[in-house]
Design a protein around this motif. Structure first.
Motif, short mmCIF file in Angstrom:
data_model
loop_
_atom_site.label_atom_id
_atom_site.label_comp_id
_atom_site.label_asym_id
_atom_site.label_seq_id
_atom_site.Cartn_x
_atom_site.Cartn_y
_atom_site.Cartn_z
N ASN A 252 0.85 -1.18 0.00
CA ASN A 252 0.00 0.00 0.00
C ASN A 252 0.89 1.24 0.00
N PHE A 253 0.89 1.97 -1.13
CA PHE A 253 1.76 3.14 -1.23
C PHE A 253 1.45 4.19 -0.16
N LYS A 254 0.27 4.14 0.43
CA LYS A 254 -0.05 5.11 1.49
C LYS A 254 0.86 4.93 2.71
N THR A 255 1.48 3.75 2.82
CA THR A 255 2.37 3.51 3.96
C THR A 255 3.71 4.22 3.81
N LEU A 256 3.96 4.84 2.67
CA LEU A 256 5.22 5.57 2.49
C LEU A 256 5.35 6.70 3.50
N ASN A 257 4.24 7.27 3.92
CA ASN A 257 4.29 8.29 4.98
C ASN A 257 4.85 7.68 6.26
N GLY A 258 4.47 6.44 6.53
CA GLY A 258 4.97 5.74 7.71
C GLY A 258 6.46 5.44 7.59
N THR A 259 6.90 5.12 6.38
CA THR A 259 8.33 4.87 6.14
C THR A 259 9.12 6.14 6.41
N GLN A 260 8.61 7.24 5.91
CA GLN A 260 9.28 8.53 6.14
C GLN A 260 9.28 8.86 7.63
N PHE A 261 8.19 8.57 8.31
CA PHE A 261 8.09 8.80 9.75
C PHE A 261 9.16 8.00 10.50
N THR A 262 9.36 6.73 10.11
CA THR A 262 10.37 5.92 10.80
C THR A 262 11.77 6.50 10.59
N LEU A 263 12.03 7.01 9.38
CA LEU A 263 13.33 7.64 9.12
C LEU A 263 13.51 8.92 9.94
N ASN B 171 12.29 9.61 12.70
CA ASN B 171 12.39 9.33 14.12
C ASN B 171 13.48 8.33 14.47
N GLY B 172 14.37 8.07 13.50
CA GLY B 172 15.53 7.21 13.76
C GLY B 172 15.23 5.76 13.97
N MET B 173 14.13 5.25 13.38
CA MET B 173 13.71 3.88 13.65
C MET B 173 13.71 2.97 12.43
N HIS B 174 14.28 3.40 11.31
CA HIS B 174 14.25 2.57 10.10
C HIS B 174 15.11 1.33 10.30
N THR B 175 14.70 0.22 9.72
CA THR B 175 15.41 -1.04 9.91
C THR B 175 16.73 -1.11 9.15
N LYS C 282 20.03 0.24 8.75
CA LYS C 282 20.89 1.11 9.58
C LYS C 282 21.69 2.11 8.76
N GLU C 283 22.23 1.67 7.62
CA GLU C 283 23.04 2.58 6.80
C GLU C 283 22.19 3.72 6.23
N LEU C 284 21.00 3.37 5.75
CA LEU C 284 20.07 4.40 5.25
C LEU C 284 19.74 5.36 6.38
N GLN C 285 19.45 4.83 7.55
CA GLN C 285 19.09 5.66 8.70
C GLN C 285 20.24 6.60 9.08
N GLU C 286 21.46 6.07 9.08
CA GLU C 286 22.62 6.91 9.43
C GLU C 286 22.78 8.07 8.46
N GLU C 287 22.63 7.78 7.16
CA GLU C 287 22.80 8.84 6.17
C GLU C 287 21.63 9.82 6.19
N TYR D 295 21.91 0.82 -0.51
CA TYR D 295 21.85 0.48 0.92
C TYR D 295 21.56 -1.01 1.15
N HIS D 296 21.78 -1.82 0.14
CA HIS D 296 21.48 -3.25 0.26
C HIS D 296 22.77 -4.07 0.24
N THR D 297 22.69 -5.27 0.80
CA THR D 297 23.79 -6.22 0.76
C THR D 297 23.41 -7.30 -0.24
N LYS D 298 24.30 -7.57 -1.17
CA LYS D 298 24.00 -8.56 -2.21
C LYS D 298 23.94 -9.96 -1.58
#
Length: 117
Positions: A38-49, A51-55, A57-62, A112-115
């Motif tokens: 559900n693309f509407k959850t992108l707001n939630g993804t942005q919220f997690t970033l 607030n420092g809670m994205h899963t 870690k490298e994306l969150q740090e940057e 931000y991914h590991t192969k």
């Protein structure tokens, strides 16, 4: 009260779109690629970033280092769901995600991914 019913009905009729999105760091070009049901959850993804809670870690740090303005969240493909036909949405999203991962190669310096081997 009638207005509330109308709003509820309008909400129910809104089509839920699923697909693939990217989060791009415009400072270094690195990408995070993911799927959503559900693309509407992108707001939630942005919220997690924010607030420092994205899963991731490298994306969150940057995100913390460069700030929200340095990133762009973009839908790259909407999953097409055939009418009057059953489709395993989860499985189709996985296939679509694999295609985008192959296409964008968001690993190492490019993302931000590991192969996976």
């Amino acid at each position: 009260m009638e207005r509330k019913k109308e709003l509820k009905q309008a909400y129910k009729e809104v089509k839920i779109e699923s697909g693939i999105y990217t989060i791009t760091n415009n400072q270094n070009g690195k990408k995070f690629v993911a799927s959503t049901r559900n693309f509407k959850t992108l707001n939630g993804t942005q919220f997690t970033l924010e607030n420092g809670m994205h899963t991731n870690k490298e994306l969150q740090e940057e995100w913390n280092e460069y700030g929200k303005a340095a990133f762009e969240i973009e839908r790259v493909e909407v999953l097409k769901i055939p009418e009057n036909q059953f489709m395993n949405e989860k499985k189709e999203l996985e296939k679509l995600l694999d295609q985008w991962m192959d296409k964008l190669q968001p690993y190492g310096e490019k993302g931000y991914h590991t192969k996976k081997d």
